[in-house]
Design an enzyme around this catalytic site. Structure first.
Site, short mmCIF file in Angstrom:
data_model
loop_
_atom_site.label_atom_id
_atom_site.label_comp_id
_atom_site.label_asym_id
_atom_site.label_seq_id
_atom_site.Cartn_x
_atom_site.Cartn_y
_atom_site.Cartn_z
NE ARG A 234 10.61 -10.85 0.92
CZ ARG A 234 9.05 -10.20 0.41
NH1 ARG A 234 9.34 -9.02 -0.55
NH2 ARG A 234 8.18 -10.36 0.62
CD GLN B 250 10.74 -7.05 -3.54
OE1 GLN B 250 10.97 -8.03 -3.15
NE2 GLN B 250 9.86 -6.34 -3.49
CD GLU C 203 5.26 -11.08 -1.40
OE1 GLU C 203 4.44 -11.00 -2.04
OE2 GLU C 203 6.27 -10.07 -1.37
NE ARG D 237 9.08 4.39 2.36
CZ ARG D 237 9.05 3.32 2.18
NH1 ARG D 237 9.20 2.36 1.76
NH2 ARG D 237 7.30 2.88 2.48
CD GLU E 291 4.99 -8.01 6.98
OE1 GLU E 291 3.94 -8.41 7.62
OE2 GLU E 291 4.46 -9.43 5.98
CG HIS F 92 2.95 -6.77 3.53
ND1 HIS F 92 4.11 -7.75 4.01
CD2 HIS F 92 3.32 -6.48 2.14
CE1 HIS F 92 4.34 -7.44 2.86
NE2 HIS F 92 4.29 -7.15 2.12
CG ASP G 46 1.20 -9.94 -6.41
OD1 ASP G 46 0.24 -9.98 -5.81
OD2 ASP G 46 2.56 -9.11 -5.94
CD GLU H 249 0.61 -11.70 -3.07
OE1 GLU H 249 -0.66 -11.25 -4.51
OE2 GLU H 249 1.74 -11.43 -3.56
CB THR I 90 2.20 -9.66 1.58
OG1 THR I 90 2.96 -10.34 0.84
CG2 THR I 90 2.14 -10.47 2.45
CG ASP J 54 4.01 -12.56 -5.93
OD1 ASP J 54 4.41 -13.79 -6.92
OD2 ASP J 54 4.37 -11.76 -5.89
CB THR K 195 3.05 -16.81 -9.22
OG1 THR K 195 4.09 -15.22 -9.45
CG2 THR K 195 1.77 -16.35 -7.85
CE LYS L 181 7.23 -9.82 -5.06
NZ LYS L 181 6.21 -9.84 -3.87
#
Length: 440
Positions: free
Chosen positions: A248, A251, A210, A154, A385, A145, A138, A212, A371, A244, A268, A264
């Site tokens: 969260r 994660q 997600e 961050r 998001e 994204h 992946d 993809e 994503t 996928d 999928t 994850k």
């Protein structure tokens, strides 16, 4: 990376299969491959090609003598219950089979009577996994994204220094890849809440999707030998839609220092139809336009052809249908609409980078794009998001709100290509339903 558009893409082509001429995903210019079996059957799958609301049984066509030469050799592999043997043959064989299928399905074809006997209505079948995926990788190829997610965690340095130099990826889990329409349980995992000193083991509360695009590897490469970017097209059979699913909260606690793991690999979902690269040729676009301050890709990732036509114009949509919405017969709600041409890294760059250290890819391997998100809020490809970590909930037509997915939610993803002077083609749907977590 670009190739000559063949007469199988001719927008003037029509088919004697009437539904193949109506607006929809599967006109004669598409002809995607999948594996099906009749509803109620427990037998092995059959390789088929979609046109309109019908499926052409390739094995049955071969038995009535439809194919010749390389196309017949390719069709022989379709006696298998998976596409792996077909995708391993290479682009010349894929193209030969596609051409003879196209010629047989065109209006006025002399082989109509033969092929008619080999058609199966889509409403009479269930689609199953099209390939045996040996390995799943992946990527993280959308700069939009990556920047959005990075800015949440961050704010002062959202994009890590390596992002614009190297296609970032992690190795996923192939055993939990399922075909569209398969339900899955909400995952359990170790979670540490912000206000807790220690983690606990419980069901994920922050379940996400997600959006993809998946690349199905055609012929592989020998271990120790890389695939030059100029040869990447020879090793790509086609594309599909990938969801996928991501937990969260699991994660957040586990991903440092080695990246995603249990957050994850619980599920999928892929769409059942693989759209060949030849069908996608009319929808090629230039690769992502990098800012003047961005570094140029290193030579092994740089190609004039890929820069000119390495992108693909695929519109991608995500819909949500809650259990309450279905009970009230409400239509699924459109959550986002993005485009695959907005990816920072191309599929050729992803594949070439994957093999640059000598890693051997195998036929049927799946490479996820990561994503797909764009510049606007309504083009963001996941709830993380869209709701900005749950601070901006989505309103459903039933009065419900969603920050993340709830039990009973069904996510439906769609993809299609549309361009002036071209017949639009689509990928079909990629669906998945969230079931309650298993009991502790």
């Amino acid at each position: 990376m670009t190739a000559t558009i063949s007469d199988t893409n001719d927008p003037k082509l029509t088919s004697w299969v009437e539904t193949g001429n109506a607006p929809g995903d599967f006109p004669i210019q598409n002809l995607p491959f999948g594996v099906f079996r009749r509803i109620g059957s427990d037998g092995p799958g059959r390789v088929g090609v979609a046109i309109g609301d019908q499926i052409v049984d390739i094995g049955a066509c071969r038995r009535v003598g439809l194919f010749s030469d390389m196309a017949d050799e390719a069709a022989e592999t379709c006696e298998d219950s998976l596409l792996n043997s077909l995708v391993a043959l290479g682009t010349e064989y894929h193209s030969a089979l596609r051409r003879q299928l196209s010629e047989s399905l065109r209006a006025g074809s002399s082989t109509k009577a033969k092929v008619e006997k080999c058609l199966v209505p889509m409403k009479a079948v269930e689609m199953i996994m099209p390939v045996k995926v040996g390995d799943f990788t992946d990527f993280y190829a959308s700069m939009y994204h990556a920047t959005n997610v990075g800015s949440m965690f961050r704010p002062d340095n959202p994009l890590l220094p390596n992002y614009k130099h190297v296609p970032i990826a992690y190795h996923g889990r192939s055993s939990s890849i399922v075909v569209s329409g398969t339900s899955f349980r909400r995952p359990l995992g170790q979670i540490k809440e912000n206000d807790s000193a220690n983690p606990v083991f419980k069901a994920s509360n922050l379940l996400d999707y997600e959006l993809e695009v998946g690349l199905i590897v055609g012929p592989g490469n020998t271990m120790g030998e890389s695939i030059p970017i100029g040869d990447a097209a020879k090793h790509i059979f086609g594309l599909c839609i990938v969801n996928d699913w991501s937990a969260r909260d699991i994660q957040t606690w586990e991903y440092q220092p080695l990246g995603p793991f249990l957050a994850k690999n619980f599920a999928t979902t892929i769409s059942p139809w693989i759209v060949t690269m030849e069908a996608l040729e009319p929808f090629r676009t230039p690769s992502f336009t990098r800012a003047a301050t961005d570094p140029n890709p290193l030579p092994y990732l740089n190609s004039p052809d890929d820069k000119k036509g390495g992108g693909i114009d695929i519109t991608l949509e995500v819909y949500l249908s809650s259990q309450k919405m279905r009970e009230r017969h409400a239509n699924p709600l459109l959550l986002s609409r993005g485009n695959f041409k907005d990816m920072y890294w191309t599929i050729a760059q992803m594949l070439t980078h994957h093999t640059s250290n000598g890693c051997n890819l195998r036929s049927g391997d799946l490479l996820g794009s990561g994503t797909v998100s764009g510049t606007s809020k309504d083009s963001r490809g996941c709830l993380l998001e869209l709701t900005w970590r749950g601070t901006e909930p989505i309103q459903l037509p039933t009065g419900e709100q969603r920050k993340f997915l709830q039990d009973g939610d069904e996510v439906i993803m769609k993809g299609y290509c549309a361009r002036s002077a071209c017949v639009p083609i689509g990928f079909g749907e990629c669906r998945g339903l969230v079931l309650p977590a298993a009991s502790l």
